[in-house]
Design a protein around this motif. Structure first.
Motif, short mmCIF file in Angstrom:
data_model
loop_
_atom_site.label_atom_id
_atom_site.label_comp_id
_atom_site.label_asym_id
_atom_site.label_seq_id
_atom_site.Cartn_x
_atom_site.Cartn_y
_atom_site.Cartn_z
N SER A 114 0.82 -1.21 0.00
CA SER A 114 0.00 0.00 0.00
C SER A 114 0.85 1.26 0.00
N PHE A 115 2.06 1.22 0.59
CA PHE A 115 2.94 2.40 0.48
C PHE A 115 3.20 2.71 -1.00
N ARG A 116 3.49 1.64 -1.73
CA ARG A 116 3.80 1.80 -3.15
C ARG A 116 2.59 2.36 -3.89
N ALA A 117 1.42 1.77 -3.59
CA ALA A 117 0.20 2.23 -4.26
C ALA A 117 -0.08 3.69 -3.96
N ILE A 118 0.13 4.08 -2.70
CA ILE A 118 -0.08 5.49 -2.33
C ILE A 118 0.88 6.38 -3.09
N GLY A 119 2.12 5.90 -3.22
CA GLY A 119 3.11 6.68 -3.97
C GLY A 119 2.69 6.91 -5.41
N SER B 219 -0.59 6.65 -6.56
CA SER B 219 -1.86 7.35 -6.66
C SER B 219 -2.63 7.23 -5.34
N PRO B 220 -2.55 8.26 -4.50
CA PRO B 220 -3.25 8.19 -3.22
C PRO B 220 -4.76 8.02 -3.41
N GLU B 221 -5.30 8.68 -4.43
CA GLU B 221 -6.75 8.61 -4.66
C GLU B 221 -7.14 7.21 -5.11
N GLY B 222 -6.37 6.67 -6.05
CA GLY B 222 -6.66 5.34 -6.54
C GLY B 222 -6.60 4.32 -5.41
N THR B 223 -5.68 4.52 -4.48
CA THR B 223 -5.54 3.61 -3.36
C THR B 223 -6.76 3.70 -2.43
N GLY C 222 -9.92 3.93 -10.76
CA GLY C 222 -10.26 2.52 -10.95
C GLY C 222 -9.07 1.59 -10.81
N LEU C 223 -7.94 2.01 -11.33
CA LEU C 223 -6.76 1.16 -11.32
C LEU C 223 -5.55 1.99 -10.94
N ILE C 224 -4.49 1.30 -10.52
CA ILE C 224 -3.22 1.99 -10.41
C ILE C 224 -2.43 1.54 -11.63
N MET C 225 -2.30 2.46 -12.56
CA MET C 225 -1.81 2.12 -13.89
C MET C 225 -0.40 1.57 -13.88
N GLN C 226 0.42 2.02 -12.92
CA GLN C 226 1.82 1.61 -12.91
C GLN C 226 2.02 0.28 -12.20
N MET D 117 -6.00 -5.72 -4.50
CA MET D 117 -5.90 -4.57 -3.59
C MET D 117 -7.02 -4.50 -2.56
N ALA D 118 -8.22 -4.89 -2.97
CA ALA D 118 -9.34 -4.75 -2.04
C ALA D 118 -9.51 -5.97 -1.14
N VAL D 119 -8.73 -7.01 -1.38
CA VAL D 119 -8.90 -8.23 -0.56
C VAL D 119 -7.66 -8.57 0.24
#
Lengths: 332, 309, 504
Positions: A193-198, A200-204, C350-354, C363-365
């Motif tokens: 989740s750190f990576r995801a926040i980095g 896109s905080p909103e997407g996370t 919707g997605l994290i493109m990278q 991610m949600a589970v």
């Protein structure tokens, strides 16, 4: 327009390979040209002297991975060292109690940064710039800028001087820290989740991850790590002083960025950071032992200068290569 | 007047502090020490002007302390070699401009974050300086301190110069289209682009200006003493940033003005002597500086949140 | 009139990747005319505007401005040629004052690079007075309300002296009195010989203002006709316009509807949220049912979804999930309660493109499949492979980055993320927007399958045939409120559109 080429996994693997090669070249050079570089004594010396900075860099890595920054860790080291000194000398606490309280203070100070950044959503840069000044200032105010606490429990000082299974104790602590942060970043959902926040905080947030709590965590850990580093520093120098860790935040950030972690967040690895730390540690130690430099006695300055320049190159290189490749792509 | 409420708050806090000092520590207002104290702040004021422009453009430059040291040594060596003061001034400002241009290039054209760029240049310049100068002070020839005039004339002329510069820059930022472009880019660089402004150019300019002013500040520092301390720039970036932030220049860009930064600087500069008169150690200065920055940024954060809701 | 039209577009085409946004649009604007542009969401109106303002370069067709052909139009060039546009979302400098915004936009109020604040304020005041808006020129734009910012935009357009003014749903956020002001501006502009391209979903406005109307549908200009004859007799009816807009046959290829529906999954009772402008919405979604949520952009549908999902928690009304009263305070909470949300904006939300698609899917589970918070790459890859097969996602493998996929496949990944949570309620926000035809029908089939498995589905879509073809019941929103609920057996495109458009 804003469709940046998605950074692929291969991209940062390549960065780390490059760094490893550089590290190898650097070590080889010093091995042949620097005086007494390859001795066992000197290697344990390198570890002893860079363990504190290294720990801070490890803790800085997740912070930068979330797209944040923490400028206050060096100052917090100073504050924690002073707290430890005050508790053991002025308040006559036992070493164990004082160690626990110092660690708690580090946690608390990190939590203060985290609260302002994650929950009040203030910019990390300016918040930690403020606490950079605040924590150092508190340390200086407590010691009147001059007082240095000396003479500690010999058992505590062993932390800084003794070896355990042929390696300095710092090496074991650093290895433990490296393992902890590596597992945290690469093998747990928190690191994910750190990576995801980095990225896109909103997407996370839309994926149902508690972004605020997750953003807070690296800052709290950085606070705790700064306290540990302060204790190691005190044990190594046999002194607790307010200027402990001055400039360490810069070295830590440099190691992280040099190690391939993107300052914009999302991309990076702990092993890359380890290479970054090693590159800086070896440079610091080796350059001072190159005969010409040794004679002039300018090792420290030269090493730091090269570190700064390296940081700039590490930053600019991926962008410049992207410019070049994009230019080629549009031509064809 | 609501628009200037932030500046007003700082001015009121400053006045309150001054009134307190007037009642409990009237020595503070003795002309000689007061003048000396004010003059000592001139280099910081010049830096604060540049820093304000950079922050208004939504950037930051933490390398100015190191740049300041480099410029001071360049100016000092030029003077020590027997060159006239004007040449030292030119050398210092050119050096500063060049270093600012490097930051500007990396930030504006390569799109690197200013915090890391200036962090790197901060370390690099500081170490280049250390390597070169080895901490040695530079002794200046007789005619340098106070421009060769009496101390009073020197102090007065520096103050006049600084206030003139402040006035001119405040006018420029407020009343010239060139000045407004910093605000436009800091507020919304995409909207600025649509309005026909070149955001890269403006960002570049802000760093170049910062560099030039750093050189100027270093010169203003040199003429105040008989020698140049190569470490004279250490920590100055913090003072300049603190003054700007406390004075209501938002780190989110596009907001605030030079007069606010000026009051912010005076407030921070008065805290230290006030502490002395309150019999609190001067060692608290850094802690209080940090606290004031945090308070300012928290206040700004809450204000933005409220007005956005 | 002999003079050339202000604007003439002939057979303009424009594609984004595989999506053909404009398939040959012709449009003409005369001096002194208000020409309305009408069409469903996604009919190509915004793309057309961006072509006219130079923001998009058309792939084909010709663009003539004042009689001369222009081939490479840029925003700056368009402005120089006298084209001004009032966007729905004002693009103003938040930290600067109203007067300064107007000054910067019009490049006025400065002599020899020196800002003349007096002149700037006077000019702003004059323009604001001219449109009758009571806004202090010294106020910061940040402190203005949305409609006030819109008025500033209008003042800018007026002050620019543009011959062609495009208004993209200018009344969407305006109150009644501000609307009157706007109409006044339109008349002033018209009288001065300017042409106005007027886009609005409010049919009454079109009848009140427009001289001609062009209807767009699926990227094509369907028809252009005069709204009234020279005597002022109205030539076209509201129903005619609606049928022109929706005139697509509902595809017979939609999967069969639900036979039986179960217990209520979601019950909303007078739910509202001040921040997002949703008021007193009551609706029920049953297990096994697809409830379509129709309405125009800005009607509050996405806002309602964000309330249910806890992004902007409700501040009034009650919500029950599977019969139990709940207050959803965060997306995390929503996920725990069994709500899934496939958001409208795939790229941002919707997605994290990278990140690789398997990581996106899990991610949600996290708590469910990674107990003790430790990642299990084998389990993760297995989930990736499973959904790639189940949903027919075209990707090089579970490690492919989200950004490397096509729109339809990205949408499937986003869907997979929520299927992995096995939610009892699934909210789909524009699930087929920007998705090619093949993937679209697959997604339709999938939605029905999910409902058949007992999931409650809330389907937000601006694609009327999709709503009609897929939903068991259709709720219609307008202006933040739920205005009608129709049974799909009785609903027609016209009746849904009429409910969504009917003036308040």
């Amino acid at each position: 327009m804003n469709a940046l080429p998605a950074p692929t996994k291969r991209h940062w693997v390549r960065h780390e390979t490059l760094l490893l090669l550089m590290l190898f070249a650097e070590t080889t050079y010093f091995f042949y040209f620097a005086r007494n570089f390859g001795t066992a004594d000197n290697i344990s010396n390198i570890v002893r002297h860079s363990a504190e900075m290294g720990l801070l860099a490890l803790a800085m890595m997740p912070v930068i991975l979330t797209g944040g920054i923490d400028l206050s860790v060096g100052s917090l080291m100073g504050l924690c060292a002073v707290i430890f000194g005050v508790l053991t000398h002025d308040w006559h606490w036992t070493t164990l109690q004082a160690v626990a309280a110092t660690l708690l203070a580090g946690l608390f100070a990190g939590g203060f940064n985290a609260a302002l950044i994650a929950f009040l959503r203030l910019p990390p840069l300016i918040v930690t710039l403020g606490t950079f000044s605040l924590y150092r200032g508190l340390a200086e105010a407590t010691t009147q800028g001059t007082k240095i606490y000396r003479s500690f429990d010999p058992d505590f000082l062993n932390l800084g001087d003794q070896h355990f299974f042929a390696l300095p104790i710092q090496a074991w602590i650093f290895a433990l820290g490296a393992l902890f942060f590596w597992v945290l970043v690469h093998r747990t959902t928190l690191g994910r989740s750190f990576r995801a926040i980095g990225f896109s905080p909103e997407g996370t947030l839309y994926a149902g991850i508690p972004v605020e709590r997750r953003t807070a965590m690296p800052y709290v850990l950085a606070g705790l790590t700064a306290a540990i580093a302060a204790l190691l520093f005190t044990a190594r120098l046999h002194q607790a002083r307010a200027d402990a860790g001055t400039g360490y935040e810069l070295a830590a950030i440099t190691a992280v960025v040099l190690g391939g972690t993107s300052i914009f967040g999302g991309i990076g690895s702990v092993h890359g950071t380890l290479f970054g730390i090693a590159a800086i540690a070896v440079l610091n130690n080796g350059i001072a032992r190159v005969p010409g430099v040794l004679k002039a006695g300018v090792g420290g300055e030269l090493a730091s200068m090269l570190t700064g320049a390296l940081l700039l190159i590490a930053l600019a290189a991926p962008i410049l290569t992207r410019f070049i490749t994009r230019g080629r792509a549009t031509q064809t | 007047m609501k628009r200037y409420s932030r500046e007003l708050t700082v001015a009121i806090a400053l006045s309150a502090l001054l009134v307190w000092l007037a009642i409990f520590a009237p020595h503070f207002f003795q002309p000689q020490p007061l003048l000396a104290r004010l003059t000592a702040q001139v280099p910081v004021l010049v830096l604060t002007i540049g820093m304000s422009v950079v922050i208004i453009s939504r950037q930051i430059d933490i390398s100015v302390g190191s740049q300041f040291g480099v410029c001071a040594v360049v100016a000092g060596l030029t003077s020590a070699a027997g060159a006239p003061l004007s040449l030292a001034l030119i050398a210092a400002t050119l050096t500063g401009t060049a270093m600012g241009a490097l930051n500007g290039f990396l930030v504006a054209w390569l799109g690197l974050p200013s915090i890391v760029v200036s962090l790197a240049t901060m370390v690099t310049w500081a170490e280049v300086l250390r390597l070169f100068q080895q901490g040695r002070f530079i002794n200046l020839p007789a005619g340098v301190q106070w421009f060769g005039f009496s101390q009073f004339v020197g102090q007065a002329s520096l103050l006049f110069f600084a206030l003139g510069l402040l006035g001119a820059m405040a006018y420029f930022l407020k009343n010239r289209t060139g000045g407004r472009h910093f605000y436009a880019v800091g507020s919304d660089s995409e909207a600025a682009r649509l309005a026909g402004i070149n955001p890269k150019g403006v960002t570049m300019l802000s760093f170049v200006l910062m560099g030039t002013l750093t050189g100027l500040a270093a010169f203003c520092n040199m003429v105040q003493s008989p020698q140049v301390d190569p470490k004279c720039g250490v920590g100055l970036e913090m003072k300049a940033i603190a003054a700007a932030v406390v004075g209501g220049i938002a780190v989110t860009g596009g907001r605030g003005g030079l007069w606010g930064a000026f009051f912010g600087l005076l407030l921070l500069a008065t805290i230290n002597p006030a502490l002395t008169y309150m019999h609190i150690d001067a060692y608290w200065e850094k802690a209080i500086q940090g606290l004031v920055i945090l308070l300012a940024v928290i206040a700004d954060g809450l204000r933005t949140k409220r007005s956005a809701a | 009139m002999i003079s050339a039209p202000l604007l003439r577009l002939t057979k303009i085409t424009k594609s984004f990747g595989a999506v053909r946004a404009l398939k040959g649009v012709s449009f003409e604007l005369n001096s002194g005319e208000v020409h309305a542009l009408l069409g469903e969401n996604g009919a190509g109106k915004s793309t057309l505007i961006k072509v006219i303002t130079g923001a998009h370069k058309p792939d084909g067709g010709t663009l003539e401005i004042a009689g001369s052909q222009v081939s490479d139009l840029t925003p700056t060039r368009a402005r120089e040629l006298g084209i001004a546009c009032i966007y729905q979302q004002p693009a103003l400098f938040a930290e600067l004052s109203v007067a300064e915004n107007i000054g910067l936009r019009l490049e006025c109020g400065a002599t020899f690079g020196c800002v003349n604040w007096k002149k700037l304020h006077a000019n702003a005041l004059r323009l604001l007075k001219q449109i009758g808006a009571e806004i202090d020129p010294e106020a910061l734009v940040r402190s203005l309300s949305m409609p006030q910012q819109q008025l500033v935009e209008i003042a800018c357009a007026l002050g620019s002296g543009a011959k062609t003014v495009i208004m993209d749903e200018p009344t969407a956020s305006l109150t009644r009195t501000e609307q009157e002001l706007l109409f006044g501006v339109v008349h002033t502009l018209k009288a001065s010989g300017a042409g106005i391209v007027y886009i609005s979903h409010r049919l009454e406005e079109i009848f009140a203002l427009a001289d001609r109307v062009t209807v767009l549908r699926d990227g094509e200009s369907i028809s252009t006709q005069a709204v009234r004859d020279p005597e002022g007799v109205v030539l076209i009816s509201e129903t005619e316009l609606i049928s022109l807009m929706v005139g697509r046959p509902v595809s017979a290829l939609y999967p069969p509807k639900a036979k039986v529906t179960g217990e209520p999954v979601l019950e909303l009772c007078a739910v509202g949220c001040k921040e997002s402008g949703v008021e007193e919405v009551s609706l029920t979604v049953h297990a096994g049912e697809v409830l379509g949520l129709a309405g125009l952009v800005g009607a509050g549908r996405t806002e309602l979804a964000r309330i249910i999902f806890g992004i902007t928690p409700a501040d009034s009304g009650t919500m029950a999930l599977n019969g139990a009263q709940v207050r959803v305070l965060s997306p995390r909470h929503a996920v725990e309660l069994g709500i899934g949300y496939v958001p409208e904006d795939r790229r941002r939300h919707g997605l994290i493109m990278q990140m690789p698609i398997d990581q996106n899917m899990t991610m949600a589970v996290h708590p469910k499949i990674f107990p003790n918070s430790l990642l299990n790459f084998r389990a993760e890859t297995a989930i990736g492979v499973h959904f790639i097969e189940k949903l027919g996602i075209k990707a090089s493998g579970p490690a492919a980055l989200g950004g490397s996929l096509s729109g339809g496949n990205q949408q499937k990944v986003s869907l997979a993320r929520w299927l992995a949570t096995q939610p009892s309620l699934l909210i789909l926000d524009e699930p087929t927007q920007g998705v090619d035809v093949g993937a679209k029908s697959e997604i339709h089939r999938l939605i029905r399958e999910l409902a058949n498995e007992g999931m409650g589905v809330l389907l937000i879509s601006s694609d009327l045939p999709e709503v009609l073809g897929l939903s068991d019941r259709i709720a219609v929103m307008r202006g933040g409120r739920l205005v009608d609920t129709l049974d799909s057996t009785q609903a027609t495109a016209t009746s849904v559109m009429a409910a969504a458009l009917r003036s308040a």
